[in-house]
Design an enzyme around this catalytic site. Structure first.
Site, PDB file in Angstrom:
ATOM      1  N   LYS A 175     -44.232   5.488  19.247  1.00 56.14           N
ATOM      2  CA  LYS A 175     -44.416   5.297  18.135  1.00 56.14           C
ATOM      3  C   LYS A 175     -44.944   6.064  17.451  1.00 56.14           C
ATOM      4  O   LYS A 175     -45.151   6.302  15.933  1.00 56.14           O
ATOM      5  CB  LYS A 175     -45.926   3.732  18.573  1.00 56.14           C
ATOM      6  CG  LYS A 175     -44.047   2.111  18.580  1.00 56.14           C
ATOM      7  CD  LYS A 175     -46.095   1.204  18.893  1.00 56.14           C
ATOM      8  CE  LYS A 175     -46.099   0.412  17.832  1.00 56.14           C
ATOM      9  NZ  LYS A 175     -46.875  -0.560  18.011  1.00 56.14           N
ATOM     10  N   ASP A 189     -47.838  -3.516  12.374  1.00 58.89           N
ATOM     11  CA  ASP A 189     -48.605  -3.783  12.924  1.00 58.89           C
ATOM     12  C   ASP A 189     -49.747  -4.971  11.797  1.00 58.89           C
ATOM     13  O   ASP A 189     -50.877  -5.733  12.581  1.00 58.89           O
ATOM     14  CB  ASP A 189     -49.214  -3.206  14.264  1.00 58.89           C
ATOM     15  CG  ASP A 189     -48.030  -2.504  15.177  1.00 58.89           C
ATOM     16  OD1 ASP A 189     -46.979  -3.526  15.533  1.00 58.89           O
ATOM     17  OD2 ASP A 189     -47.812  -1.290  15.719  1.00 58.89           O
TER      18      ASP A 189
END
Ligand code: ATR
Length: 277
Positions: free
Chosen positions: A70, A107
């Site tokens: 990520k 997120d």
């Protein structure tokens, strides 16, 4: 007659077999009648950049990115959104028609949308939030909570310097609390979040004393296996409003799916069932 290209997407990580994203996106593609595919992509570290640059040439319109890539994928993007830059990682890549790669992080959005859907009366401004953990997930949660207007965040992590780094990055509204004192910060908190992996299947239990939890506080766990963790069970018994972590996974996928496939999917009970199956 020229046939339209079938749009492809997937999730890049290693290992990736456990990911629930293929089941989620495939459920939406099918139920919305979109002729596309979403696949798990187990990619080795050394191949990451090559894969990211090759996927658009194969018909991929985008990809999700998960552990351990990520942070790394951000350097491969032509544009990184402000929220991804603030969080310091990306979970979504968009391969644009002009060849440019955009990196975003949804997120924090998923975290807040899950709370809004499951606890519509939750007021982030009502009081301090207590956050357990200071890893990658905590960064997204903290960015989202600050954005939602929480007046103060009490943050505790086993490895204190990681929490102090978050304070340096996110500023004055954060107060770092020693891990051995983590239970104390619950007494003031109207929002409580576990971002650690403690309580997950195969991981140690969360041993923070929970008797300080206030009745009516919103308590949520990012762990969703098991769906109802011991932490949520205890909070429930203490009269807290509890929200499980599966919804964060479902909601973070909404903006990505919309960007890639052009239709905004909905998170319903049916979506949850499809992913839990
Ligand atoms: P993620 O991106 O999912 O947040 P991570 O960056 O590895 O993953 O962070 C995991 C979090 O769980 C961290 O806050 C970690 O604490 P440390 O920073 O001290 O490692 C926490 N965690 C994991 N195992 C733990 C344990 N046994 N006791 C306390 N905290 C733990």
């Amino acid at each position: 007659m020229t046939l339209a290209k079938i749009p492809l997407a997937g999730v890049i990580g290693s290992p990736i077999a456990h990911s629930k994203s293929p089941a989620l996106h495939t459920h939406w593609l099918k139920s919305l009648g979109i002729a596309g595919h979403y696949v798990p992509l187990d990619v080795a570290q050394d191949d990451l950049e090559n894969v990211v640059r090759t996927l658009p040439k194969m018909g991929f319109v985008g990809a999700n990115v998960t552990v351990p890539y990520k942070e790394q994928v951000m350097s491969m993007a032509d544009l990184v959104t402000d929220r991804a830059a603030l969080i310091g990682s990306a979970n979504t890549l968009i391969f644009r028609k002009d060849g440019k790669i955009h990196a975003d992080n949804t997120d924090g959005y998923g975290f807040i949308q899950n709370l809004r859907q499951k606890a519509p009366d939750w007021n982030p401004k009502a009081g301090p939030a207590a956050v357990l953990g200071a890893g990658g997930a905590a960064r997204a949660v903290i960015a989202a909570l600050l954005d939602a207007g929480v007046p103060e965040i009490l943050l505790s992590n086993r490895t204190k310097p990681r929490a102090e780094q978050l304070r340096a990055d996110f500023g004055q509204r954060l107060t770092v609390v020693d891990w051995v004192q983590a239970g104390n910060m619950l007494e003031e908190a109207t929002t409580v979040v576990n971002t650690t992996s403690l309580g997950m299947v195969g991981k140690p239990a969360l041993r923070v004393p929970l008797d300080g939890l206030q009745k009516g506080a919103l308590v949520t766990d990012l762990v969703y296996a098991p769906l109802v963790t011991d932490f949520l069970n205890t909070a429930n018994q203490a009269g807290c409003i509890t929200v499980d972590g599966l919804g964060m996974l479902l909601h973070q996928a909404v903006p990505a799916f919309e960007r890639w496939f052009g239709v905004r999917p909905e998170v319903t009970n049916e979506t949850r069932t499809a992913v839990l199956r």
